[in-house]
Design an enzyme around this catalytic site. Structure first.
Site, PDB file in Angstrom:
ATOM      1  N   GLY A  47       0.854  -1.205   0.000  1.00 55.82           N
ATOM      2  CA  GLY A  47       0.000   0.000   0.000  1.00 55.82           C
ATOM      3  C   GLY A  47       0.876   1.237   0.000  1.00 55.82           C
ATOM      4  N   GLY A  51      -0.895   8.234   0.720  1.00 55.91           N
ATOM      5  CA  GLY A  51      -1.215   8.287   2.143  1.00 55.91           C
ATOM      6  C   GLY A  51      -0.080   7.831   3.063  1.00 55.91           C
ATOM      7  N   ALA A 111      -2.629  -6.751  -4.216  1.00 57.16           N
ATOM      8  CA  ALA A 111      -1.864  -7.278  -3.082  1.00 57.16           C
ATOM      9  C   ALA A 111      -2.571  -8.437  -2.383  1.00 57.16           C
ATOM     10  CB  ALA A 111      -1.598  -6.161  -2.065  1.00 57.16           C
ATOM     11  N   LEU A 138      -2.688  -1.035   3.438  1.00 53.05           N
ATOM     12  CA  LEU A 138      -3.707  -1.120   2.400  1.00 53.05           C
ATOM     13  C   LEU A 138      -4.998  -0.453   2.849  1.00 53.05           C
ATOM     14  CD1 LEU A 138      -3.696  -4.758   0.977  1.00 53.05           C
ATOM     15  CD2 LEU A 138      -2.583  -2.730   0.055  1.00 53.05           C
ATOM     16  N   TYR A 224      -7.124   3.149  13.144  1.00 54.87           N
ATOM     17  CA  TYR A 224      -7.696   4.441  13.530  1.00 54.87           C
ATOM     18  C   TYR A 224      -8.736   4.223  14.626  1.00 54.87           C
ATOM     19  CZ  TYR A 224      -9.868   9.028  13.274  1.00 54.87           C
ATOM     20  OH  TYR A 224     -10.353  10.267  13.602  1.00 54.87           O
ATOM     21  N   TYR A 234     -17.661   4.770  12.690  1.00 61.79           N
ATOM     22  CA  TYR A 234     -16.293   4.299  12.495  1.00 61.79           C
ATOM     23  C   TYR A 234     -15.915   3.169  13.468  1.00 61.79           C
ATOM     24  CZ  TYR A 234     -11.629   3.893  10.830  1.00 61.79           C
ATOM     25  OH  TYR A 234     -10.511   3.339  10.281  1.00 61.79           O
ATOM     26  N   LEU A 272      -6.648  11.936   8.722  1.00 60.18           N
ATOM     27  CA  LEU A 272      -6.092  12.804   7.693  1.00 60.18           C
ATOM     28  C   LEU A 272      -6.936  12.734   6.443  1.00 60.18           C
ATOM     29  CD1 LEU A 272      -2.325  12.027   8.078  1.00 60.18           C
ATOM     30  CD2 LEU A 272      -3.410  14.221   8.403  1.00 60.18           C
TER      31      LEU A 272
HETATM   32  P1  NAD Z   1      -4.721   5.391   0.837  1.00 64.37           P
HETATM   33  O1  NAD Z   1      -5.988   5.162   0.102  1.00 64.37           O
HETATM   34  O2  NAD Z   1      -4.037   6.695   0.694  1.00 64.37           O
HETATM   35  O3  NAD Z   1      -3.634   4.264   0.429  1.00 64.37           O
HETATM   36  C1  NAD Z   1      -3.994   2.959   0.184  1.00 64.37           C
HETATM   37  C2  NAD Z   1      -2.882   2.224  -0.552  1.00 64.37           C
HETATM   38  O4  NAD Z   1      -3.306   0.865  -0.747  1.00 64.37           O
HETATM   39  C3  NAD Z   1      -2.550   2.772  -1.944  1.00 64.37           C
HETATM   40  O5  NAD Z   1      -1.160   2.660  -2.150  1.00 64.37           O
HETATM   41  C4  NAD Z   1      -3.280   1.817  -2.868  1.00 64.37           C
HETATM   42  O6  NAD Z   1      -2.692   1.698  -4.165  1.00 64.37           O
HETATM   43  C5  NAD Z   1      -3.115   0.529  -2.117  1.00 64.37           C
HETATM   44  N1  NAD Z   1      -4.100  -0.499  -2.462  1.00 64.37           N
HETATM   45  C6  NAD Z   1      -5.449  -0.462  -2.336  1.00 64.37           C
HETATM   46  N2  NAD Z   1      -5.979  -1.640  -2.750  1.00 64.37           N
HETATM   47  C7  NAD Z   1      -4.950  -2.418  -3.126  1.00 64.37           C
HETATM   48  C8  NAD Z   1      -4.839  -3.738  -3.641  1.00 64.37           C
HETATM   49  N3  NAD Z   1      -5.903  -4.515  -3.839  1.00 64.37           N
HETATM   50  N4  NAD Z   1      -3.598  -4.198  -3.933  1.00 64.37           N
HETATM   51  C9  NAD Z   1      -2.497  -3.435  -3.764  1.00 64.37           C
HETATM   52  N5  NAD Z   1      -2.539  -2.194  -3.257  1.00 64.37           N
HETATM   53  C10 NAD Z   1      -3.746  -1.695  -2.957  1.00 64.37           C
HETATM   54  O7  NAD Z   1      -5.046   5.032   2.332  1.00 64.37           O
HETATM   55  P2  NAD Z   1      -4.512   5.604   3.723  1.00 64.37           P
HETATM   56  O8  NAD Z   1      -5.488   6.607   4.200  1.00 64.37           O
HETATM   57  O9  NAD Z   1      -3.058   5.916   3.670  1.00 64.37           O
HETATM   58  O10 NAD Z   1      -4.743   4.316   4.634  1.00 64.37           O
HETATM   59  C11 NAD Z   1      -3.740   3.366   4.888  1.00 64.37           C
HETATM   60  C12 NAD Z   1      -4.044   2.712   6.232  1.00 64.37           C
HETATM   61  O11 NAD Z   1      -4.016   3.714   7.245  1.00 64.37           O
HETATM   62  C13 NAD Z   1      -5.442   2.074   6.295  1.00 64.37           C
HETATM   63  O12 NAD Z   1      -5.368   0.902   7.070  1.00 64.37           O
HETATM   64  C14 NAD Z   1      -6.247   3.130   7.027  1.00 64.37           C
HETATM   65  O13 NAD Z   1      -7.365   2.594   7.715  1.00 64.37           O
HETATM   66  C15 NAD Z   1      -5.204   3.650   8.001  1.00 64.37           C
HETATM   67  N6  NAD Z   1      -5.516   4.969   8.583  1.00 64.37           N
HETATM   68  C16 NAD Z   1      -5.998   5.991   7.810  1.00 64.37           C
HETATM   69  C17 NAD Z   1      -6.316   7.212   8.409  1.00 64.37           C
HETATM   70  C18 NAD Z   1      -6.847   8.360   7.612  1.00 64.37           C
HETATM   71  O14 NAD Z   1      -7.353   9.307   8.198  1.00 64.37           O
HETATM   72  N7  NAD Z   1      -6.725   8.330   6.304  1.00 64.37           N
HETATM   73  C19 NAD Z   1      -6.114   7.385   9.789  1.00 64.37           C
HETATM   74  C20 NAD Z   1      -5.583   6.343  10.536  1.00 64.37           C
HETATM   75  C21 NAD Z   1      -5.295   5.128   9.911  1.00 64.37           C
HETATM   76 NA    NA Z   2      -1.235   4.047   2.215  1.00 65.99          NA
END
Ligand code: NAD
Ligand code: NA
Length: 395
Positions: A47, A51, A111, A138, A224, A234, A272
Site C-alpha cells: 500500500g 497516504g 496485493a 492497504l 484508527y 467508524y 487525515l
Molecule cells: P490510501 O488510500 O491513501 O492508500 C492505500 C494504498 O493501498 C494505496 O497505495 C493503494 O494503491 C493501495 N491499495 C489499495 N488496494 C490495493 C490492492 N488490492 N492491492 C495493492 N494495493 C492496494 O489510504 P490511507 O489513508 O493511507 O490508509 C492506509 C491505512 O491507514 C489504512 O489501514 C487506514 O485505515 C489507516 N488509517 C488511515 C487514516 C486516515 O485518516 N486516512 C487514519 C488512521 C489510519
Molecule cells: Na497508504
C-alpha cells in the site's frame, strides 16, 4: 497536455504528474530536514503509493537510506488520460530514490492475490535476500479472496441502529444531517474480510515460509480510533470491527515472529484527508474542525510528519509507549482532551453558514486536491505536461 481537476463526488478523476512529484519532493525534503533515523534497511511497503504507505516508504528511504519495495494498485496513464496519483507518486519516488543511489522497485497489482505475493517473494529473493520491516498500509473497498475467488465488499455502516449526525460536502461547504442505516446480512463479516488482518497474516506467512524475514524483523499495520462523534459509523461500526480484527492479528503475527525475535504492531494514526477517509460520512466535518484546532495549537501533522514521528520516536526511538491494548499511538495529539473538547463544542454549532470560519474547510478542500497533485504550491498548471510518466522499475 494541460490537466485540470475533474471531480465526481468524493473522487477526482484526473491527477497531475508535476503536482504529484512536487508532493513527493516536499515529503522527501521534510524527512531530510529531520535528520537520520537509525531504522530498518530493507523495507517492504504494502500500500506504498499514497497516504501513510507512501509516507512510510519515503521515511524509510530518505530517513534510513533503506532499500524499498513498494506494492500498490494503480492505473498508469494512457494517451490523453492521466494515470492515478499513486502511479505518479511512485514514478517520482523511484526517480528521486534512484538519484540518491537508493534501491527502489515497485510492483503494481492486487496485493490480496497469491500472484502478487509470489512476485514480491521472488523479487526479495533475487534482490534483497531478506527484509527487516514490513509496513502494511492497504485501504481498499474490495477484496477478491485468493483461496475461493469470491469477491467481498467492505461497507461503512453503524452496527445495530441507524446513525444520524452532521456531515459536510467539502466541495460546497454545505452542512447537512445524514442518516446511515445499520449493517445487514453479511456486511460486518465482509468488511472484516476486506479490511481485517487476514491478508496481513497471509503476507507475513508467505514471507516467513520462504525465510525472507531477517532476524528481529518488525511489521506494522495502521489503524484508527477517532472521536465520540464518529464512533457509531467508524470504530463501533463495520470498519471498526475490521480494525479490531487487524489489531488482534498483530498478536497472532507477533507470536509467529518470536522464532526470529521479530515483532508485529499496530500503530493508531491521526485522521487525515486521504482518498479513503474522504468517502466516510461525518469524518470530513470532524477533520475540518480538527485541522482548525490543531493548526491553531501548532500541533497539526500530515502523513509525513506522523510517520516521521512514528519511526524516530516510537519504532526506532526506543520508546514504543504502547497503550493498554498494546498499540502504538501517534494519534496522541489528535486525542488530547482539550482538542476533543474544543471540537465537541464547535460540532454543536457547525452550520453551512459558519463552517468556513469555525472549521478549516479550505484546508480540507486544498488537501483533497493535493492528493491528486492539484493546488500544489510552486506548480505551473498552465504548462504542458507529459501524462505518460512511467515508473522506472515497471516495464
Ligand atoms: P490510501 O488510500 O491513501 O492508500 C492505500 C494504498 O493501498 C494505496 O497505495 C493503494 O494503491 C493501495 N491499495 C489499495 N488496494 C490495493 C490492492 N488490492 N492491492 C495493492 N494495493 C492496494 O489510504 P490511507 O489513508 O493511507 O490508509 C492506509 C491505512 O491507514 C489504512 O489501514 C487506514 O485505515 C489507516 N488509517 C488511515 C487514516 C486516515 O485518516 N486516512 C487514519 C488512521 C489510519
Ligand atoms: Na497508504
Amino acid at each position: 497536455m494541460i490537466i485540470e481537476p475533474r471531480t465526481r463526488g468524493f473522487i477526482c478523476l484526473t491527477s497531475h504528474p508535476t503536482g504529484c512529484e512536487q508532493n513527493v519532493i516536499n515529503q522527501i525534503e521534510y524527512i531530510k530536514s529531520k535528520g537520520k533515523i537509525d531504522g530498518a534497511k530493507k523495507v517492504l511497503v504494502i500500500g506504498a503509493s499514497t497516504g501513510f504507505g507512501l509516507a512510510s516508504r519515503i521515511t524509510s528511504a530518505f530517513g534510513s537510506d533503506a532499500a524499498t519495495i513498494g506494492v500498490f494498485f494503480d492505473k498508469p496513464a494512457t494517451e490523453g488520460r492521466p494515470g492515478s496519483p499513486g502511479y505518479y507518486n511512485t514514478a517520482a519516488f523511484e526517480k528521486h530514490a534512484h538519484q540518491a543511489g537508493l534501491y527502489a522497485k515497485s510492483i503494481n497489482g492486487d496485493a490480496f492475490s497469491n500472484e502478487i505475493k509470489e512476485e514480491v517473494v521472488n523479487l526479495i529473493k533475487e534482490d534483497l535476500g531478506q527484509v527487516d520491516l514490513v509496513i502494511y498500509s492497504l485501504a481498499s473497498p474490495v477484496r477478491k479472496h485468493p483461496n475461493t475467488g469470491k469477491r467481498f465488499k467492505s461497507v461503512l455502516k453503524p452496527i445495530g441502529e441507524v446513525f444520524t449526525n452532521k456531515t459536510v460536502d467539502f466541495h460546497t461547504g454545505k452542512v447537512s444531517e445524514i442518516s446511515i442505516n445499520p449493517a445487514e446480512g453479511e456486511d460486518v463479516e465482509n468488511t472484516v474480510t476486506v479490511m481485517g488482518g487476514e491478508d496481513w497474516k497471509m503476507w507475513m506467512d508467505a514471507l516467513s515460509k520462504e525465510n525472507l524475514l531477517a532476524e528481529g524483523a518488525t511489521t506494522v499495520a495502521y489503524s484508527y480510533i477517532g472521536p465520540e462523534v464518529t464512533k457509531p459509523v467508524y470504530r463501533n461500526g463495520t470498519i471498526g470491527a475490521a480494525k479490531d480484527h487487524l489489531e488482534a492479528t498483530a498478536f497472532t503475527i507477533a507470536e509467529d515472529l518470536k522464532a526470529i525475535n521479530g515483532n508485529a504492531y499496530v500503530s493508531v494514526n491521526k485522521a487525515l484527508v486521504t482518498q479513503a477517509s474522504s468517502a466516510i460520512p461525518v469524518i470530513p466535518l470532524y477533520i475540518s474542525l480538527l485541522f482548525k484546532i490543531m493548526k491553531e495549537n501548532g500541533t497539526h501533522e500530515g502523513c509525513i510528519e506522523q510517520i516521521q514521528r512514528l519511526y524516530s520516536e516510537r519504532l526506532f526511538g526506543g520508546d514504543l509507549d504502547l497503550d493498554e491494548k498494546g498499540r502504538i499511538r501517534i494519534d496522541d495529539l489528535e486525542m488530547k482532551e482539550e482538542v476533543q473538547a474544543a471540537i465537541a463544542e464547535l460540532w454543536k454549532d457547525a452550520t453551512s453558514e459558519n463552517l468556513a470560519e469555525i472549521g478549516d474547510l479550505k484546508g480540507y478542500s486544498d488537501e483533497f486536491f493535493n492528493l491528486f497533485g492539484f493546488k500544489v504550491d510552486g506548480v505551473d498548471y498552465d504548462a504542458d505536461v507529459n501524462e505518460m510518466v512511467q515508473i522506472p522499475s515497471i516495464k
